[in-house]
Design a protein around this motif. Structure first.
Motif, PDB file in Angstrom:
ATOM      1  N   LYS A 195       0.850  -1.186   0.000  1.00 41.53           N
ATOM      2  CA  LYS A 195       0.000   0.000   0.000  1.00 41.53           C
ATOM      3  C   LYS A 195       0.886   1.236   0.000  1.00 41.53           C
ATOM      4  O   LYS A 195       2.100   1.165   0.215  1.00 41.53           O
ATOM      5  CB  LYS A 195      -0.928   0.007   1.219  1.00 41.53           C
ATOM      6  CG  LYS A 195      -0.236   0.021   2.557  1.00 41.53           C
ATOM      7  CD  LYS A 195      -1.243  -0.010   3.689  1.00 41.53           C
ATOM      8  CE  LYS A 195      -0.583   0.096   5.067  1.00 41.53           C
ATOM      9  NZ  LYS A 195       0.340  -1.023   5.329  1.00 41.53           N
ATOM     10  N   GLU A 196       0.267   2.343  -0.276  1.00 42.64           N
ATOM     11  CA  GLU A 196       0.998   3.604  -0.319  1.00 42.64           C
ATOM     12  C   GLU A 196       1.644   3.879   1.042  1.00 42.64           C
ATOM     13  O   GLU A 196       1.095   3.553   2.090  1.00 42.64           O
ATOM     14  CB  GLU A 196       0.037   4.738  -0.687  1.00 42.64           C
ATOM     15  CG  GLU A 196       0.725   6.046  -1.029  1.00 42.64           C
ATOM     16  CD  GLU A 196      -0.248   7.087  -1.548  1.00 42.64           C
ATOM     17  OE1 GLU A 196       0.200   8.181  -1.925  1.00 42.64           O
ATOM     18  OE2 GLU A 196      -1.467   6.797  -1.581  1.00 42.64           O
ATOM     19  N   ASN A 197       2.859   4.440   0.989  1.00 41.82           N
ATOM     20  CA  ASN A 197       3.671   4.812   2.149  1.00 41.82           C
ATOM     21  C   ASN A 197       4.396   3.627   2.777  1.00 41.82           C
ATOM     22  O   ASN A 197       5.127   3.823   3.758  1.00 41.82           O
ATOM     23  CB  ASN A 197       2.856   5.545   3.218  1.00 41.82           C
ATOM     24  CG  ASN A 197       2.247   6.841   2.691  1.00 41.82           C
ATOM     25  OD1 ASN A 197       2.873   7.533   1.878  1.00 41.82           O
ATOM     26  ND2 ASN A 197       1.041   7.155   3.126  1.00 41.82           N
ATOM     27  N   ASP A 198       4.187   2.413   2.296  1.00 37.50           N
ATOM     28  CA  ASP A 198       5.047   1.307   2.747  1.00 37.50           C
ATOM     29  C   ASP A 198       6.489   1.612   2.376  1.00 37.50           C
ATOM     30  O   ASP A 198       6.769   2.201   1.330  1.00 37.50           O
ATOM     31  CB  ASP A 198       4.621  -0.005   2.073  1.00 37.50           C
ATOM     32  CG  ASP A 198       3.428  -0.653   2.765  1.00 37.50           C
ATOM     33  OD1 ASP A 198       3.107  -0.231   3.887  1.00 37.50           O
ATOM     34  OD2 ASP A 198       2.833  -1.573   2.172  1.00 37.50           O
ATOM     35  N   ASN A 199       7.414   1.176   3.244  1.00 34.86           N
ATOM     36  CA  ASN A 199       8.843   1.373   2.993  1.00 34.86           C
ATOM     37  C   ASN A 199       9.416   0.101   2.362  1.00 34.86           C
ATOM     38  O   ASN A 199       9.700  -0.882   3.054  1.00 34.86           O
ATOM     39  CB  ASN A 199       9.576   1.719   4.292  1.00 34.86           C
ATOM     40  CG  ASN A 199       9.206   3.096   4.799  1.00 34.86           C
ATOM     41  OD1 ASN A 199       9.351   4.091   4.090  1.00 34.86           O
ATOM     42  ND2 ASN A 199       8.700   3.156   6.031  1.00 34.86           N
ATOM     43  N   LEU A 200       9.579   0.134   1.063  1.00 28.58           N
ATOM     44  CA  LEU A 200      10.038  -1.022   0.307  1.00 28.58           C
ATOM     45  C   LEU A 200      11.559  -1.094   0.324  1.00 28.58           C
ATOM     46  O   LEU A 200      12.250  -0.108   0.017  1.00 28.58           O
ATOM     47  CB  LEU A 200       9.542  -0.939  -1.135  1.00 28.58           C
ATOM     48  CG  LEU A 200      10.019  -2.034  -2.079  1.00 28.58           C
ATOM     49  CD1 LEU A 200       9.363  -3.362  -1.729  1.00 28.58           C
ATOM     50  CD2 LEU A 200       9.741  -1.649  -3.525  1.00 28.58           C
ATOM     51  N   ILE A 201      12.105  -2.262   0.675  1.00 30.75           N
ATOM     52  CA  ILE A 201      13.559  -2.456   0.668  1.00 30.75           C
ATOM     53  C   ILE A 201      14.004  -2.677  -0.776  1.00 30.75           C
ATOM     54  O   ILE A 201      13.529  -3.590  -1.458  1.00 30.75           O
ATOM     55  CB  ILE A 201      13.957  -3.651   1.545  1.00 30.75           C
ATOM     56  CG1 ILE A 201      13.578  -3.363   3.007  1.00 30.75           C
ATOM     57  CG2 ILE A 201      15.450  -3.942   1.421  1.00 30.75           C
ATOM     58  CD1 ILE A 201      13.865  -4.510   3.950  1.00 30.75           C
ATOM     59  N   THR A 202      14.936  -1.829  -1.234  1.00 29.93           N
ATOM     60  CA  THR A 202      15.386  -1.887  -2.623  1.00 29.93           C
ATOM     61  C   THR A 202      16.835  -2.340  -2.769  1.00 29.93           C
ATOM     62  O   THR A 202      17.256  -2.706  -3.859  1.00 29.93           O
ATOM     63  CB  THR A 202      15.239  -0.505  -3.285  1.00 29.93           C
ATOM     64  OG1 THR A 202      15.980   0.476  -2.510  1.00 29.93           O
ATOM     65  CG2 THR A 202      13.779  -0.104  -3.355  1.00 29.93           C
ATOM     66  N   ARG A 203      17.602  -2.327  -1.662  1.00 29.36           N
ATOM     67  CA  ARG A 203      18.978  -2.819  -1.688  1.00 29.36           C
ATOM     68  C   ARG A 203      19.252  -3.584  -0.398  1.00 29.36           C
ATOM     69  O   ARG A 203      18.796  -3.188   0.679  1.00 29.36           O
ATOM     70  CB  ARG A 203      19.977  -1.667  -1.827  1.00 29.36           C
ATOM     71  CG  ARG A 203      19.890  -0.928  -3.159  1.00 29.36           C
ATOM     72  CD  ARG A 203      20.956   0.138  -3.274  1.00 29.36           C
ATOM     73  NE  ARG A 203      22.290  -0.459  -3.252  1.00 29.36           N
ATOM     74  CZ  ARG A 203      23.420   0.255  -3.277  1.00 29.36           C
ATOM     75  NH1 ARG A 203      23.355   1.586  -3.308  1.00 29.36           N
ATOM     76  NH2 ARG A 203      24.587  -0.347  -3.259  1.00 29.36           N
ATOM     77  N   GLY A 204      19.966  -4.687  -0.531  1.00 36.86           N
ATOM     78  CA  GLY A 204      20.280  -5.513   0.616  1.00 36.86           C
ATOM     79  C   GLY A 204      19.235  -6.553   0.940  1.00 36.86           C
ATOM     80  O   GLY A 204      19.317  -7.231   1.971  1.00 36.86           O
ATOM     81  N   TYR A 205      18.253  -6.726   0.072  1.00 30.12           N
ATOM     82  CA  TYR A 205      17.153  -7.663   0.325  1.00 30.12           C
ATOM     83  C   TYR A 205      17.513  -9.116   0.015  1.00 30.12           C
ATOM     84  O   TYR A 205      16.816 -10.038   0.427  1.00 30.12           O
ATOM     85  CB  TYR A 205      15.932  -7.271  -0.500  1.00 30.12           C
ATOM     86  CG  TYR A 205      16.211  -7.182  -1.976  1.00 30.12           C
ATOM     87  CD1 TYR A 205      16.156  -8.312  -2.784  1.00 30.12           C
ATOM     88  CD2 TYR A 205      16.557  -5.962  -2.563  1.00 30.12           C
ATOM     89  CE1 TYR A 205      16.432  -8.232  -4.134  1.00 30.12           C
ATOM     90  CE2 TYR A 205      16.829  -5.881  -3.911  1.00 30.12           C
ATOM     91  CZ  TYR A 205      16.773  -7.019  -4.694  1.00 30.12           C
ATOM     92  OH  TYR A 205      17.059  -6.932  -6.027  1.00 30.12           O
ATOM     93  N   GLU A 206      18.620  -9.330  -0.704  1.00 26.70           N
ATOM     94  CA  GLU A 206      18.926 -10.669  -1.208  1.00 26.70           C
ATOM     95  C   GLU A 206      19.124 -11.704  -0.093  1.00 26.70           C
ATOM     96  O   GLU A 206      18.756 -12.873  -0.261  1.00 26.70           O
ATOM     97  CB  GLU A 206      20.177 -10.630  -2.093  1.00 26.70           C
ATOM     98  CG  GLU A 206      20.037  -9.796  -3.356  1.00 26.70           C
ATOM     99  CD  GLU A 206      20.367  -8.324  -3.129  1.00 26.70           C
ATOM    100  OE1 GLU A 206      20.451  -7.581  -4.114  1.00 26.70           O
ATOM    101  OE2 GLU A 206      20.558  -7.914  -1.955  1.00 26.70           O
ATOM    102  N   THR A 207      19.687 -11.294   1.043  1.00 29.94           N
ATOM    103  CA  THR A 207      19.994 -12.252   2.117  1.00 29.94           C
ATOM    104  C   THR A 207      19.004 -12.189   3.279  1.00 29.94           C
ATOM    105  O   THR A 207      19.208 -12.847   4.301  1.00 29.94           O
ATOM    106  CB  THR A 207      21.411 -11.989   2.655  1.00 29.94           C
ATOM    107  OG1 THR A 207      21.480 -10.650   3.161  1.00 29.94           O
ATOM    108  CG2 THR A 207      22.450 -12.161   1.553  1.00 29.94           C
ATOM    109  N   LEU A 208      17.953 -11.423   3.134  1.00 30.57           N
ATOM    110  CA  LEU A 208      17.022 -11.241   4.247  1.00 30.57           C
ATOM    111  C   LEU A 208      16.118 -12.453   4.427  1.00 30.57           C
ATOM    112  O   LEU A 208      15.892 -13.242   3.515  1.00 30.57           O
ATOM    113  CB  LEU A 208      16.158  -9.996   4.003  1.00 30.57           C
ATOM    114  CG  LEU A 208      16.872  -8.635   3.998  1.00 30.57           C
ATOM    115  CD1 LEU A 208      15.872  -7.531   3.689  1.00 30.57           C
ATOM    116  CD2 LEU A 208      17.571  -8.390   5.334  1.00 30.57           C
TER     117      LEU A 208
END
Length: 350
Positions: free
Chosen positions: A327-340
């Motif tokens: 939804k709007e205003n969610d904080n999407l992870i765009t870098r560093g997500y590969e190992t999460l």
């Protein structure tokens, strides 16, 4: 004292003390990540194709008569016309001279003949009203006047053949060199003019696209020499027939090129907008991961990475629409997500 018993007791104490030391929990390690706050926007589903952009109007003019060649002066520059000059319809570009030919036309004589025929016609009409001549005499005078008028018009047309004028508004794209005052024979190429403020390109599209490619759909036009400029176009024609050899169908795109940045003959890329979504959640395609037909991303909530399953919609070369899951205003992870992993601790980098 039994030394063997003492040694055993000591080992037990050491092991016990080691087991009671605190150990680091992997979930307590903060993974550095970058994140963006989601906003709504628009996205288009594009169908890519390529082709050659051509001028919508072009003309090649040849010499209609032989004569001595003279390239005219461009009134805008004060210099003889050259390649790349803009011209208007009717503008004189090249002039031929041939005194013998012009004398043979006898333009002044034909003008005088027309004046005499016009006066004679008026005289015969006056006499007819007074009963001095017959209707046949009046008709004969009208015939002489009409013939004289046609003779003069034809003489002007023949003289006009000594001029090479622009027949369209456009730009000079070819101008063969001839020495000034050299005699040029009839039928020689003189000048080529193109109007490429509007252009077109013929395209071939895959059979699978025939259901959703329609006339009047917008098109984005790009060329590798103009990376910052995207021109607009529209699908103007679509063939209903599929080629049995290539399994494609033909189409035509009209391109707006009022700034003349695109040049005739350029090989361009065309992105046909076959669908569009407004006010949509749009995310980068590269952050979407999948597992067992499930698509998911990570967002940041209270310094924790939360896995979100998503349902996607339209996509272009870089972005994708999210129909469900974000939804709007969610904080999407765009870098560093590969190992999460779900509920991993994260540190958002500025």
């Amino acid at each position: 004292m039994n030394y063997r018993l003492l040694l055993t007791a000591a080992i037990v104490v050491v092991l016990t003390s080691c087991n009671t030391q605190p150990q680091n929990n992997q979930n307590d390690i903060e993974t550095p990540v970058s994140a963006i706050e989601l906003k709504r926007g628009s996205i288009s589903k594009l169908l890519n194709t390529t082709g050659t952009a051509l001028a919508n109007y072009s003309v090649d003019l040849n010499s209609e008569m032989s004569g001595l060649y003279t390239l005219q002066t461009n009134p805008k520059t004060g210099k003889p016309y050259k390649l790349g000059d803009s011209v208007k319809k009717g503008q004189l570009i090249i002039r031929f001279e041939d005194k013998e030919y012009e004398n043979g036309i006898a333009l002044e004589s034909k003008k005088l003949s027309l004046d005499i025929a016009e006066q004679e016609q008026g005289k015969q009409k006056d006499l007819y009203e007074k009963g001095g001549v017959t209707l046949s005499d009046v008709r004969n005078s009208e015939v002489k006047f009409i013939n004289a008028r046609f003779d003069l018009e034809n003489a002007n047309l023949n003289l006009e053949k000594m001029n090479v004028k622009a027949t369209i508004d456009g730009v000079i794209v070819s101008l063969p060199h001839y020495t000034v005052n050299s005699r040029v024979s009839q039928g020689q190429p003189m000048v080529g003019i193109m109007d490429y403020a509007r252009m077109y390109m013929d395209i071939n599209l895959p059979e699978s696209a025939i259901e959703y490619v329609k006339s009047n759909q917008p098109v984005f036009i790009t060329h590798y020499t103009l990376p910052e400029d995207t021109l607009t176009g529209v699908i103007s024609e679509i063939s209903p027939a599929i080629s049995s050899e290539t399994r494609t169908f033909k189409g035509k795109i009209l391109i707006e090129n009022s700034s003349l940045k695109l040049r005739p003959g350029m090989f361009v890329k065309a992105d046909v907008v076959v669908d569009r979504a407004e006010d949509a959640i749009i995310i980068p395609k590269n952050v979407v991961m999948s597992q067992r037909n499930r698509k998911y991303v990570y967002i940041v909530e209270r310094n924790m990475a939360t896995m979100r399953s998503i349902t996607t919609g339209l996509e272009d070369e870089e972005n994708i629409q999210v129909l469900e899951g974000l939804k709007e205003n969610d904080n999407l992870i765009t870098r560093g997500y590969e190992t999460l992993r779900d509920n991993s601790r994260v540190k958002v980098l500025k």
